[in-house]
Design an enzyme around this catalytic site. Structure first.
Site, PDB file in Angstrom:
ATOM      1  N   ALA A 268      -1.858   6.434   1.061  1.00  0.00           N
ATOM      2  CA  ALA A 268      -2.607   5.769   2.622  1.00  0.00           C
ATOM      3  C   ALA A 268      -2.722   7.023   3.346  1.00  0.00           C
ATOM      4  O   ALA A 268      -3.559   7.052   4.287  1.00  0.00           O
ATOM      5  CB  ALA A 268      -1.806   4.667   3.074  1.00  0.00           C
TER       6      ALA A 268
ATOM      7  N   VAL B 163       0.896  -1.151   0.092  1.00  0.00           N
ATOM      8  CA  VAL B 163       0.129   0.091   0.040  1.00  0.00           C
ATOM      9  C   VAL B 163       1.048   1.387  -0.142  1.00  0.00           C
ATOM     10  O   VAL B 163       1.833   1.468   0.890  1.00  0.00           O
ATOM     11  CB  VAL B 163      -0.883   0.118   1.188  1.00  0.00           C
ATOM     12  CG1 VAL B 163      -1.568   1.212   1.344  1.00  0.00           C
ATOM     13  CG2 VAL B 163      -1.840  -1.421   1.325  1.00  0.00           C
ATOM     14  N   CYS B 164       0.684   2.227  -0.803  1.00  0.00           N
ATOM     15  CA  CYS B 164       1.518   3.361  -1.148  1.00  0.00           C
ATOM     16  C   CYS B 164       1.343   4.305   0.420  1.00  0.00           C
ATOM     17  O   CYS B 164       0.076   4.828   0.375  1.00  0.00           O
ATOM     18  CB  CYS B 164       1.133   4.139  -2.223  1.00  0.00           C
ATOM     19  SG  CYS B 164       1.752   5.678  -2.247  1.00  0.00           S
ATOM     20  N   VAL B 165       2.432   4.606   0.939  1.00  0.00           N
ATOM     21  CA  VAL B 165       2.179   5.431   2.252  1.00  0.00           C
ATOM     22  C   VAL B 165       1.749   6.609   1.954  1.00  0.00           C
ATOM     23  O   VAL B 165       0.805   7.318   2.607  1.00  0.00           O
ATOM     24  CB  VAL B 165       3.566   5.393   2.779  1.00  0.00           C
ATOM     25  CG1 VAL B 165       4.915   6.228   2.022  1.00  0.00           C
ATOM     26  CG2 VAL B 165       3.406   5.885   4.048  1.00  0.00           C
TER      27      VAL B 165
END
Lengths: 100, 141, 130, 130, 100, 141
Positions: C82, C77-79
């Site tokens: 997110a 999941v792309c920080v």
């Protein structure tokens, strides 16, 4: 090269852009709402016909079935593949462009 | 960076921007990838077509709508090793725009005494076909 | 062959996550390797353990978690995406002083570099989105 | 005049939530009443307290919470849409046996009937979405 | 009746549908990416001209400024309102239709 | 339901469906509102235009894509006091569809010995203009 279109050509310009910017000899796969672009007798017919002239066009079988589209309703020359065939198309072509 | 990456694979990355700025944040998040990508020593180019050409429009000011104004970030693309920015002429014309409506982006050419050179290349649909076709990794925004 | 899959849309709202799942499954069935599934933009919303879809509907997040376990998939999941959308793991929870986290089993939060790395290492990157 | 506002998109991804906020604020400034802001579809994602946008960016959820507090706004998150997308309050947490909840201050989860009720009671329903 | 369009006419069919399905005498407000529909010299010019013939067309000032569009670049006859004006339009018209 | 609601305000609700099914879930969530709305004793109608007409296509079967098949739900609209379903002719024709491609929806007319009557009315763009203009509350999917 494999081009994927997932939007209805009646709603969005994705298929139009794909048609304009994909090279002769490339391959186009219609998935999700993009499969509506394969309907015969529709106003976008000409767009897909121009693609068929020098490119191969596929439609995802799972997505036409979900939408109640019969094979007879597809523009002639469009081939149907399932997800296994989708994977094979991505293997056969060295790169994939999704026209979101 | 992992060892494998340092082993020298260099691919042609093309970031394709087809959406207008501000209505969605794809433009902003697309810029973030391009900037981070600079650390990976890959061959990076940006393509602007369809409504994506609006991203490069001069004079954007989002104070009025309260969203983040990221349009200044385009000016640093050259500093992040993005050396080629392609804009499709047909997309501009269809929208009533010309090159003069776009921000003048430049980069400093290290092979040429750091001379400032234009980053933006206006290309035809046919040239854009070729640019897309010659790329290895295509990421769309 | 090595695949990487990019998912740009959240669960249920758009078909993208379903299509990405079906594609990933089909690729694995053919013996291909899927080196990473990267969740970007609204795609990060696939990674919350707090969904409870109607019982007669598929559970999109659990389906990803199970597939990840069976095939040792790397669900990233792309920080940055997110943080804007409220997907939080233990590290992010501490760093941003949140009282809880909501990441689902088998997902991890990491940087955009993971997408570029996947683009370099994979033979094919296939994108699903809106 | 009584307004109701419908928000169909989540924060940051689309401008819809920003536009809805600016509109609501402008309506309140002119002395109108906003009887309800209803968050539907991906709009429910506005109601999580777990976002941490970059410091130089607006905090969309907190902005809604503050406006609600100042003007006693009724911010309603659609329960059916929230279940699919992982927005959970204390009641939903108990009902679905989740370990945590993530609802933000000033938001409440309720049924679609609240949208229809707002449509009946308000003089104008204004929709923002994708 | 007030019709709101928030999508670019180059990308989506929202303005086209609004133009087809809004009555003569109604009011159209372009917001968000919908404001691109107000650009002069573009291919969608005709669509907005047909709206202007029997309907009033407004554009949200905050959204054109965000996008770097000057008033001189707007099709003649389109008026600019700010958010306060947007609220007033919703008060003046007895209902609001958003062409999402 | 609150007292105010029981006090008898009846508004014309029009649910406007402009999107194809399955690619997004607006269609499904739009149906949910229409069904719940039945409890409020309002005057409810549905409009299908643009890609929304695809929602009424016969023979949909989502087993293959693993998503929920909600197309059977359209058949119960009549039981939920939705008495008028309008489909725009121009939208059908543009997509190469005709009335025969649509699910045959009916309702039982309580004023007429529960006779089954067709729920779908194919209307022109001009008639659709009128239907939209005469509604009080417009909710879009």
């Amino acid at each position: 090269m494999l081009h994927i279109v997932n939007k209805s050509p009646f709603e969005k310009n994705s298929l139009e852009s794909c048609a304009r910017l994909s090279k002769s000899g490339s391959c186009i796969l219609l998935i999700e709402d993009g499969v509506y672009g394969a309907l015969v007798d529709s106003e976008t017919n000409e767009m897909i016909q121009s693609c068929l002239r020098d490119r191969s066009v596929y439609v995802l079988g799972e997505d036409i079935q979900a939408r109640g589209i019969q094979r007879e309703q597809l523009v002639m020359g469009i081939e149907v593949v399932d997800y296994a065939g989708f994977v094979k198309l991505t293997v056969e072509h060295d790169k994939v462009q999704s026209w979101l | 960076m992992s060892e494998e990456l340092q082993s020298g694979i260099v691919k042609k990355f093309l970031y394709i921007n087809r959406r207008a700025p501000h209505g969605t944040n794809y433009a902003q998040e697309g810029l973030e990838v391009a900037l981070i990508g600079a650390a990976f020593d890959q061959d990076v180019a940006m393509a602007y077509l369809d409504d994506g050409v609006f991203q490069l429009k001069t004079g954007q000011d989002t104070k009025t709508i309260g969203t983040k104004n990221f349009s200044a970030t385009y000016r640093v693309l050259g500093d992040y090793d993005v050396k080629r920015v392609y804009v499709e002429r047909e997309s501009l014309e269809c929208r009533g725009l010309s090159e003069g409506d776009l921000m003048p982006l430049v980069y400093e050419d290290e092979d040429n005494d750091w001379e400032e050179k234009p980053l933006i290349h206006i290309v035809s649909a046919e040239e854009m076909q070729q640019i897309i076709d010659e790329s290895d990794v295509l990421i769309n925004f | 062959m090595k695949f990487a899959v990019l998912v740009n849309e959240g669960p249920y709202t758009h078909q993208a996550s379903d299509s990405a799942f079906n594609f990933t499954q089909a690729a694995l069935e053919q013996g291909h390797q899927v080196i990473r599934v990267f969740f970007y933009h609204d795609g990060v919303n696939n990674g919350t353990r707090l969904t409870t879809p109607p019982q007669d509907d598929r559970h999109i997040t659990n389906r990803w978690s199970q597939l990840a376990q069976e095939h040792d998939l790397d669900l990233v999941v792309c920080v940055a995406a997110a943080q804007r959308r409220g997907i939080v793991d233990e590290d992010e929870q501490k760093r941003h002083n949140k009282d809880v986290n909501n990441i689902a089993d088998g997902f991890r939060i990491s940087g955009l570099g993971q997408l570029i790395e996947a683009g370099i290492q994979a033979d094919r990157l296939v994108t699903f989105g809106d």
